[in-house]
Motif scaffolding. Structure first.
Motif, PDB file in Angstrom:
ATOM      1  N   LEU A   1       0.817  -1.205   0.000  1.00 34.91           N
ATOM      2  CA  LEU A   1       0.000   0.000   0.000  1.00 34.91           C
ATOM      3  C   LEU A   1       0.857   1.265   0.000  1.00 34.91           C
ATOM      4  CD1 LEU A   1      -2.986  -0.867   2.369  1.00 34.91           C
ATOM      5  CD2 LEU A   1      -3.164   0.038   0.052  1.00 34.91           C
ATOM      6  N   ARG A   2       1.918   1.257   0.791  1.00 34.82           N
ATOM      7  CA  ARG A   2       2.809   2.437   0.834  1.00 34.82           C
ATOM      8  C   ARG A   2       3.431   2.685  -0.537  1.00 34.82           C
ATOM      9  NH1 ARG A   2       3.428   4.578   5.746  1.00 34.82           N
ATOM     10  NH2 ARG A   2       3.234   3.266   7.616  1.00 34.82           N
ATOM     11  N   ASP A   3       3.879   1.607  -1.187  1.00 37.80           N
ATOM     12  CA  ASP A   3       4.494   1.750  -2.513  1.00 37.80           C
ATOM     13  C   ASP A   3       3.486   2.247  -3.538  1.00 37.80           C
ATOM     14  OD1 ASP A   3       6.834   0.833  -1.406  1.00 37.80           O
ATOM     15  OD2 ASP A   3       6.643  -1.214  -2.175  1.00 37.80           O
ATOM     16  N   ALA A   4       2.266   1.651  -3.494  1.00 38.94           N
ATOM     17  CA  ALA A   4       1.224   2.072  -4.433  1.00 38.94           C
ATOM     18  C   ALA A   4       0.814   3.520  -4.168  1.00 38.94           C
ATOM     19  CB  ALA A   4       0.011   1.155  -4.310  1.00 38.94           C
ATOM     20  N   GLY A   5       0.698   3.865  -2.883  1.00 39.79           N
ATOM     21  CA  GLY A   5       0.360   5.241  -2.532  1.00 39.79           C
ATOM     22  C   GLY A   5       1.399   6.218  -3.027  1.00 39.79           C
ATOM     23  N   GLY A   6       2.663   5.860  -2.931  1.00 40.45           N
ATOM     24  CA  GLY A   6       3.741   6.720  -3.418  1.00 40.45           C
ATOM     25  C   GLY A   6       3.628   6.975  -4.913  1.00 40.45           C
ATOM     26  N   ARG A   7       3.280   5.915  -5.665  1.00 46.10           N
ATOM     27  CA  ARG A   7       3.145   6.068  -7.114  1.00 46.10           C
ATOM     28  C   ARG A   7       1.916   6.905  -7.482  1.00 46.10           C
ATOM     29  NH1 ARG A   7       5.011   0.698  -6.765  1.00 46.10           N
ATOM     30  NH2 ARG A   7       2.894  -0.150  -6.714  1.00 46.10           N
ATOM     31  N   LEU A   8       0.876   6.830  -6.647  1.00 47.54           N
ATOM     32  CA  LEU A   8      -0.373   7.520  -6.944  1.00 47.54           C
ATOM     33  C   LEU A   8      -0.481   8.888  -6.274  1.00 47.54           C
ATOM     34  CD1 LEU A   8      -2.716   4.426  -6.515  1.00 47.54           C
ATOM     35  CD2 LEU A   8      -2.241   5.598  -8.673  1.00 47.54           C
ATOM     36  N   GLY A   9       0.510   9.228  -5.469  1.00 50.94           N
ATOM     37  CA  GLY A   9       0.476  10.509  -4.767  1.00 50.94           C
ATOM     38  C   GLY A   9      -0.487  10.508  -3.591  1.00 50.94           C
ATOM     39  N   ILE A  10      -0.641   9.347  -2.954  1.00 51.82           N
ATOM     40  CA  ILE A  10      -1.553   9.215  -1.806  1.00 51.82           C
ATOM     41  C   ILE A  10      -0.756   8.792  -0.571  1.00 51.82           C
ATOM     42  CG2 ILE A  10      -3.547   7.992  -0.853  1.00 51.82           C
ATOM     43  CD1 ILE A  10      -4.503   7.498  -3.695  1.00 51.82           C
ATOM     44  N   SER A  11      -0.843   9.581   0.491  1.00 49.48           N
ATOM     45  CA  SER A  11      -0.237   9.178   1.757  1.00 49.48           C
ATOM     46  C   SER A  11      -1.250   8.354   2.547  1.00 49.48           C
ATOM     47  CB  SER A  11       0.200  10.401   2.572  1.00 49.48           C
ATOM     48  OG  SER A  11      -0.929  11.176   2.920  1.00 49.48           O
ATOM     49  N   LEU A  12      -0.763   7.446   3.392  1.00 46.10           N
ATOM     50  CA  LEU A  12      -1.649   6.545   4.122  1.00 46.10           C
ATOM     51  C   LEU A  12      -1.459   6.674   5.613  1.00 46.10           C
ATOM     52  CD1 LEU A  12      -0.945   3.900   1.527  1.00 46.10           C
ATOM     53  CD2 LEU A  12      -3.280   4.162   2.323  1.00 46.10           C
TER      54      LEU A  12
END
Length: 334
Positions: free
Chosen positions: A189-200
């Protein structure tokens, strides 16, 4: 014989008869225990609770098992209190049912610690990675069932769909039981969030109780996320209506793990068919009651997923979902 003495003997016989009838239940009558971490026992029926458990009981009936006739079901619930797992597991084992139906990894750990002989059919999150079984194909021992976890990659897809639905999403809260979900998903999730510009941010209830879920949502307000992703644990599923209500109160779009959340008012789900999975659990029960060994029955892993969207909720949130996303939905609730 005196009248008073006759009445006393008649009363004694009336008490003894049902006890004797219970002790002499037919050899063809099976007895199973159902132990859920959070859903009240009154909801674990063919007509109560969510669609998944209704499907489980309906499948048992289709396979020829009718409660009160050739099947006895004893129901147990920890009602969201994790500290009750071990005691309830031991209590069930002392009753010596023919089979135990249960779920979530911590509960399975408690049950299999209490017995290595009574067959257990369970829903689990990645039982191989959790060390519950040595193999999905041949789990061995007294445990089989289904895995609700289709792999950590599904979380990346859910996050992508959330971003597609709401491009302005910059922060998302992940709601999952502490200790219940696999930590490997966090990095995905952290990696995907980084690519999508979303912090978790991680919102992890300690217990699966309404008060604890309400506490977590109160803490979530301080984080001010743009959306919520909900994990698939049974503790949360038991309180899906409360979760949806709290999200609605805070005007938070929710990416859900199962259909029942969307039917309750959650925005969308990219989900496995939970009802189909519990029908498979009912088939496991059937196989074992007919003589199969649980350790020889492969643990089923879902491969089919569907996108579900609640358009009423989208309108209530003031969202205009892209046509490309709507076109991919298997079902739209309007």
């Amino acid at each position: 014989m005196r009248r008073r003495e006759f009445i006393r003997l008649l009363g004694s016989a009336a008490v003894a008869w049902p006890l004797a009838a219970h002790a002499q239940r037919p050899a063809t009558q099976k007895r199973i225990a159902i132990f859920h971490p959070a859903i009240p026992t009154t909801h674990l029926t063919e007509t109560g609770g969510g669609s998944a458990w209704r499907a489980f009981f309906a499948e048992l009936r289709r396979l020829g098992y009718v409660e009160g006739e050739n099947l006895i079901i004893e129901r147990y619930s920890a009602e969201g209190h994790h500290e009750r797992y071990a005691n309830l597991a031991r209590e069930i084992v002392t009753r010596n049912p023919d089979l135990i139906v249960t779920g979530t990894n911590p509960v399975v750990v408690a049950v299999t610690a209490a017995t290595s002989t009574i067959p257990v059919v369970a829903f689990m999150l990645d039982p191989l990675k959790a060390g519950l079984v040595p193999s999905l194909a041949r789990p061995g021992g007294n445990l089989t069932g289904i895995t609700l976890d289709p792999g950590s990659e599904i979380w990346e897809k859910r996050l992508q769909m959330l971003k597609e639905a709401i491009p302005s999403t910059a922060k998302a809260a992940f709601l999952g039981m502490r200790g219940g979900w696999e930590n490997s998903s966090e990095q995905v999730l952290r990696d995907a969030g980084g690519r999508l510009g979303i912090s978790l941010v991680w919102m992890l209830p300690e217990k699966g109780t309404p008060s604890e879920i309400e506490r977590v949502f109160a803490a979530m307000e301080e984080q001010r996320p743009d959306a919520v992703l909900v994990s698939g644990e049974g503790d949360l599923y038991a309180h899906r209506k409360l979760i949806v209500e709290l999200a609605e109160k805070n005007r938070l779009p929710v990416m859900c793990p199962y259909r029942d959340y969307v039917e309750a008012g959650g925005l969308m789900a990219y989900a496995v068919d939970l009802a189909e999975l519990l029908r498979r659990m009912a088939d496991n029960v059937h196989q074992i009651l007919k003589g199969a060994k649980p350790g020889d029955i492969p643990i089923y892993q879902p491969t089919k997923f569907e996108l579900l969207i609640n358009l009423r909720t989208a309108k209530a949130l003031g969202l205009i979902l892209p046509p490309t996303l709507l076109a991919r939905a298997a079902e739209i609730i309007e």
